[in-house]
Design a protein around this motif. Structure first.
Motif, PDB file in Angstrom:
ATOM      1  N   ASN A  40       0.984  12.176  11.463  1.00 12.02           N
ATOM      2  CA  ASN A  40       1.577  12.576  10.185  1.00 12.02           C
ATOM      3  C   ASN A  40       2.846  11.815   9.819  1.00 12.02           C
ATOM      4  OD1 ASN A  40       3.458  13.682  11.914  1.00 12.02           O
ATOM      5  ND2 ASN A  40       3.238  15.783  11.201  1.00 12.02           N
ATOM      6  N   ASP A  41       3.324  10.902  10.695  1.00  8.71           N
ATOM      7  CA  ASP A  41       4.484  10.104  10.302  1.00  8.71           C
ATOM      8  C   ASP A  41       4.024   8.917   9.469  1.00  8.71           C
ATOM      9  OD1 ASP A  41       4.605   7.520  12.345  1.00  8.71           O
ATOM     10  OD2 ASP A  41       3.739   9.284  13.301  1.00  8.71           O
ATOM     11  N   THR A  42       4.892   8.447   8.595  1.00  8.20           N
ATOM     12  CA  THR A  42       4.513   7.497   7.550  1.00  8.20           C
ATOM     13  C   THR A  42       3.837   6.245   8.087  1.00  8.20           C
ATOM     14  OG1 THR A  42       6.358   8.264   6.207  1.00  8.20           O
ATOM     15  CG2 THR A  42       5.371   6.156   5.595  1.00  8.20           C
ATOM     16  N   THR A  43       4.475   5.585   9.055  1.00 13.45           N
ATOM     17  CA  THR A  43       3.940   4.295   9.487  1.00 13.45           C
ATOM     18  C   THR A  43       2.666   4.438  10.308  1.00 13.45           C
ATOM     19  OG1 THR A  43       5.453   4.337  11.378  1.00 13.45           O
ATOM     20  CG2 THR A  43       6.164   3.136   9.440  1.00 13.45           C
ATOM     21  N   ASN A  44       2.612   5.436  11.189  1.00 13.04           N
ATOM     22  CA  ASN A  44       1.426   5.560  12.029  1.00 13.04           C
ATOM     23  C   ASN A  44       0.232   6.116  11.259  1.00 13.04           C
ATOM     24  OD1 ASN A  44       2.087   4.538  14.702  1.00 13.04           O
ATOM     25  ND2 ASN A  44       3.620   6.152  14.744  1.00 13.04           N
ATOM     26  N   GLU A  45       0.480   6.908  10.209  1.00 15.80           N
ATOM     27  CA  GLU A  45      -0.637   7.345   9.369  1.00 15.80           C
ATOM     28  C   GLU A  45      -1.244   6.149   8.643  1.00 15.80           C
ATOM     29  OE1 GLU A  45      -1.112  11.193   7.076  1.00 15.80           O
ATOM     30  OE2 GLU A  45      -0.519   9.824   5.459  1.00 15.80           O
ATOM     31  N   GLY A  46      -0.399   5.290   8.087  1.00 13.01           N
ATOM     32  CA  GLY A  46      -0.910   4.099   7.418  1.00 13.01           C
ATOM     33  C   GLY A  46      -1.679   3.206   8.372  1.00 13.01           C
ATOM     34  N   ARG A  47      -1.134   3.076   9.567  1.00  8.58           N
ATOM     35  CA  ARG A  47      -1.796   2.270  10.596  1.00  8.58           C
ATOM     36  C   ARG A  47      -3.160   2.868  10.952  1.00  8.58           C
ATOM     37  NH1 ARG A  47       1.038   1.596  16.522  1.00  8.58           N
ATOM     38  NH2 ARG A  47      -0.435   0.102  17.453  1.00  8.58           N
ATOM     39  N   ALA A  48      -3.218   4.191  11.075  1.00  7.05           N
ATOM     40  CA  ALA A  48      -4.472   4.877  11.405  1.00  7.05           C
ATOM     41  C   ALA A  48      -5.511   4.678  10.308  1.00  7.05           C
ATOM     42  CB  ALA A  48      -4.210   6.367  11.614  1.00  7.05           C
ATOM     43  N   LEU A  49      -5.084   4.792   9.055  1.00  9.42           N
ATOM     44  CA  LEU A  49      -6.030   4.631   7.946  1.00  9.42           C
ATOM     45  C   LEU A  49      -6.536   3.198   7.863  1.00  9.42           C
ATOM     46  CD1 LEU A  49      -4.324   6.835   5.213  1.00  9.42           C
ATOM     47  CD2 LEU A  49      -6.252   7.416   6.704  1.00  9.42           C
ATOM     48  N   GLN A  50      -5.678   2.235   8.182  1.00 12.80           N
ATOM     49  CA  GLN A  50      -6.120   0.836   8.209  1.00 12.80           C
ATOM     50  C   GLN A  50      -7.157   0.622   9.310  1.00 12.80           C
ATOM     51  OE1 GLN A  50      -5.678  -1.558   6.142  1.00 12.80           O
ATOM     52  NE2 GLN A  50      -3.978  -0.844   4.873  1.00 12.80           N
ATOM     53  N   LEU A  51      -6.966   1.272  10.460  1.00  8.67           N
ATOM     54  CA  LEU A  51      -7.950   1.169  11.541  1.00  8.67           C
ATOM     55  C   LEU A  51      -9.289   1.734  11.090  1.00  8.67           C
ATOM     56  CD1 LEU A  51      -8.711   0.677  14.572  1.00  8.67           C
ATOM     57  CD2 LEU A  51      -7.950   3.023  14.989  1.00  8.67           C
ATOM     58  N   LEU A  52      -9.267   2.899  10.449  1.00  5.41           N
ATOM     59  CA  LEU A  52     -10.514   3.505   9.980  1.00  5.41           C
ATOM     60  C   LEU A  52     -11.185   2.643   8.922  1.00  5.41           C
ATOM     61  CD1 LEU A  52      -9.349   7.239   9.709  1.00  5.41           C
ATOM     62  CD2 LEU A  52     -10.737   6.197  11.527  1.00  5.41           C
ATOM     63  N   ALA A  53     -10.383   2.069   8.014  1.00  8.40           N
ATOM     64  CA  ALA A  53     -10.948   1.229   6.962  1.00  8.40           C
ATOM     65  C   ALA A  53     -11.556  -0.046   7.524  1.00  8.40           C
ATOM     66  CB  ALA A  53      -9.872   0.895   5.931  1.00  8.40           C
ATOM     67  N   SER A  54     -10.876  -0.652   8.496  1.00 12.29           N
ATOM     68  CA  SER A  54     -11.366  -1.918   9.056  1.00 12.29           C
ATOM     69  C   SER A  54     -12.655  -1.725   9.845  1.00 12.29           C
ATOM     70  CB  SER A  54     -10.297  -2.545   9.949  1.00 12.29           C
ATOM     71  OG  SER A  54     -10.050  -1.752  11.096  1.00 12.29           O
ATOM     72  N   ASN A  55     -12.946  -0.479  10.229  1.00 18.39           N
ATOM     73  CA  ASN A  55     -14.178  -0.186  10.959  1.00 18.39           C
ATOM     74  C   ASN A  55     -15.218   0.528  10.092  1.00 18.39           C
ATOM     75  OD1 ASN A  55     -13.963  -0.789  14.106  1.00 18.39           O
ATOM     76  ND2 ASN A  55     -11.930  -0.197  13.379  1.00 18.39           N
ATOM     77  N   GLY A  56     -14.982   0.534   8.765  1.00 21.53           N
ATOM     78  CA  GLY A  56     -15.974   1.066   7.843  1.00 21.53           C
ATOM     79  C   GLY A  56     -16.080   2.572   7.791  1.00 21.53           C
ATOM     80  N   VAL A  57     -15.138   3.282   8.399  1.00 23.90           N
ATOM     81  CA  VAL A  57     -15.193   4.743   8.390  1.00 23.90           C
ATOM     82  C   VAL A  57     -14.804   5.284   7.023  1.00 23.90           C
ATOM     83  CG1 VAL A  57     -14.276   6.849   9.451  1.00 23.90           C
ATOM     84  CG2 VAL A  57     -14.682   4.817  10.857  1.00 23.90           C
ATOM     85  N   ILE A  58     -13.847   4.631   6.363  1.00 29.49           N
ATOM     86  CA  ILE A  58     -13.404   4.985   5.019  1.00 29.49           C
ATOM     87  C   ILE A  58     -13.218   3.703   4.212  1.00 29.49           C
ATOM     88  CG2 ILE A  58     -12.220   7.104   5.744  1.00 29.49           C
ATOM     89  CD1 ILE A  58      -9.563   5.523   5.538  1.00 29.49           C
ATOM     90  N   THR A  59     -12.968   3.856   2.920  1.00 35.52           N
ATOM     91  CA  THR A  59     -12.594   2.723   2.077  1.00 35.52           C
ATOM     92  C   THR A  59     -11.265   3.051   1.410  1.00 35.52           C
ATOM     93  OG1 THR A  59     -14.917   2.217   1.604  1.00 35.52           O
ATOM     94  CG2 THR A  59     -13.268   1.262   0.139  1.00 35.52           C
ATOM     95  N   LEU A  60     -10.319   2.118   1.497  1.00 32.03           N
ATOM     96  CA  LEU A  60      -9.022   2.306   0.865  1.00 32.03           C
ATOM     97  C   LEU A  60      -8.990   1.630  -0.500  1.00 32.03           C
ATOM     98  CD1 LEU A  60      -6.655   1.659   3.913  1.00 32.03           C
ATOM     99  CD2 LEU A  60      -7.141   3.860   2.833  1.00 32.03           C
ATOM    100  N   LYS A  61      -8.094   2.072  -1.356  1.00 31.31           N
ATOM    101  CA  LYS A  61      -7.919   1.441  -2.655  1.00 31.31           C
ATOM    102  C   LYS A  61      -7.481  -0.010  -2.487  1.00 31.31           C
ATOM    103  CE  LYS A  61      -6.466   5.813  -4.773  1.00 31.31           C
ATOM    104  NZ  LYS A  61      -5.324   6.552  -5.373  1.00 31.31           N
TER     105      LYS A  61
END
Length: 282
Positions: free
Chosen positions: A146-167
């Motif tokens: 839930n901290d700003t930098t690690n949440e962004g990092r986590a979402l980038q990991l999920l996006a790079s592995n096709g789990v989600i798509t970011l804007k």
């Protein structure tokens, strides 16, 4: 006898509050540091694993020969090591990466600066309920820091592995609101340190490497997805309050933390779950 003291949030709550009040009342630069007493022990705050482990290796095997007295204090969260460093309760800390520090300094009015990069703990996606990424299904819940930098990092990991798509154009500061396509997944924001314990309550969780190791997870083996080390901006470094970078004790420790002996220790002990990332901190 070792003097490795574990510090809890309760023990330094007053100090953290004091720094917060100071940050709200003043934006002045820190006072210049006085000349360090090289005969005094250098006190370094660190997360237990792998940071304190690495420092203990240096203390037990390298420090005496280099003429350095080293004391390690263990902290179990991501806030108090910086507030303790700012207030001079410790001389340095070793637990964080640059995006986190930049965000922390901005929000808290602190003046912590990096000295030397040491290692990288690849962020990973873990689960006790699914065996692979393709088993994640609509309706399931993924926990993220839930901290700003690690949440962004986590979402980038999920996006790079096709789990989600970011804007389009979303960078390392990504938030849940920046998810363009969640593939039907739900997300739960939790404090980073609690994520391993939450694995039984969610379908998957993105966990920082140090907390994964503490929970007996093996990132290189157990992660469903793992950050790549090459070109990764999240190296963890030795940090001090601005003005203390040239303390001779800090310079000795920086050199030891980038030594061949420490490189071998990290490589042998963590088998890819933590990797050396030596060099001047940027």
């Amino acid at each position: 006898m070792r003097k490795n003291t574990k510090i809890t949030a309760a023990a330094l709550a007053t100090a953290a509050l004091a720094v917060g009040l100071t940050a709200c009342g003043s934006s002045s630069d820190p006072k210049p540091a006085g000349k360090a007493d090289e005969s005094k022990a250098l006190v370094v705050a660190a997360s237990p694993t792998p940071h304190a482990d690495i420092l203990k290796f240096v203390k037990d095997n390298l420090a005496a020969k280099a003429g350095l007295k080293l004391e390690v204090k263990e902290f179990t969260d991501y806030v108090l090591p910086n507030t303790a460093t700012e207030q001079g309760q410790v001389d340095a800390n070793f637990f964080q990466h640059k995006p986190y520090l930049d965000d922390f300094n901005k929000k808290n009015g602190t003046h912590i600066v990096p000295v030397v990069d040491v290692e990288l703990e690849p962020l990973g996606l873990y689960s006790h309920k699914v065996k692979s990424l393709k088993d994640l299904a609509s309706g399931q819940t993924v926990a993220v820091p839930n901290d700003t930098t690690n949440e962004g990092r986590a979402l980038q990991l999920l996006a790079s592995n096709g789990v989600i798509t970011l804007k389009d154009g979303v960078g390392s500061g990504a938030k849940l609101s920046d998810i363009k396509d969640s593939k039907g997944l739900k997300f739960k924001e939790l404090e980073a340190a609690t994520l391993p314990r939450a694995l039984n309550d969610v379908d998957a969780a993105v966990i920082n490497g140090n907390y994964a190791i503490e929970a007996n997870l093996k990132p290189a083996k157990d992660a469903l997805a793992l950050e790549k080390a090459e070109g990764n901006p999240y190296a963890n470094f030795l940090a001090v309050k601005k003005g203390n970078e040239n303390d001779p004790r800090i310079q000795k420790l920086a050199k030891l933390l980038n030594s061949d002996e420490v490189k071998k220790f990290i490589t042998d002990k963590y088998a890819g779950s933590v990797v050396p990332a030596f060099g001047p901190a940027k």
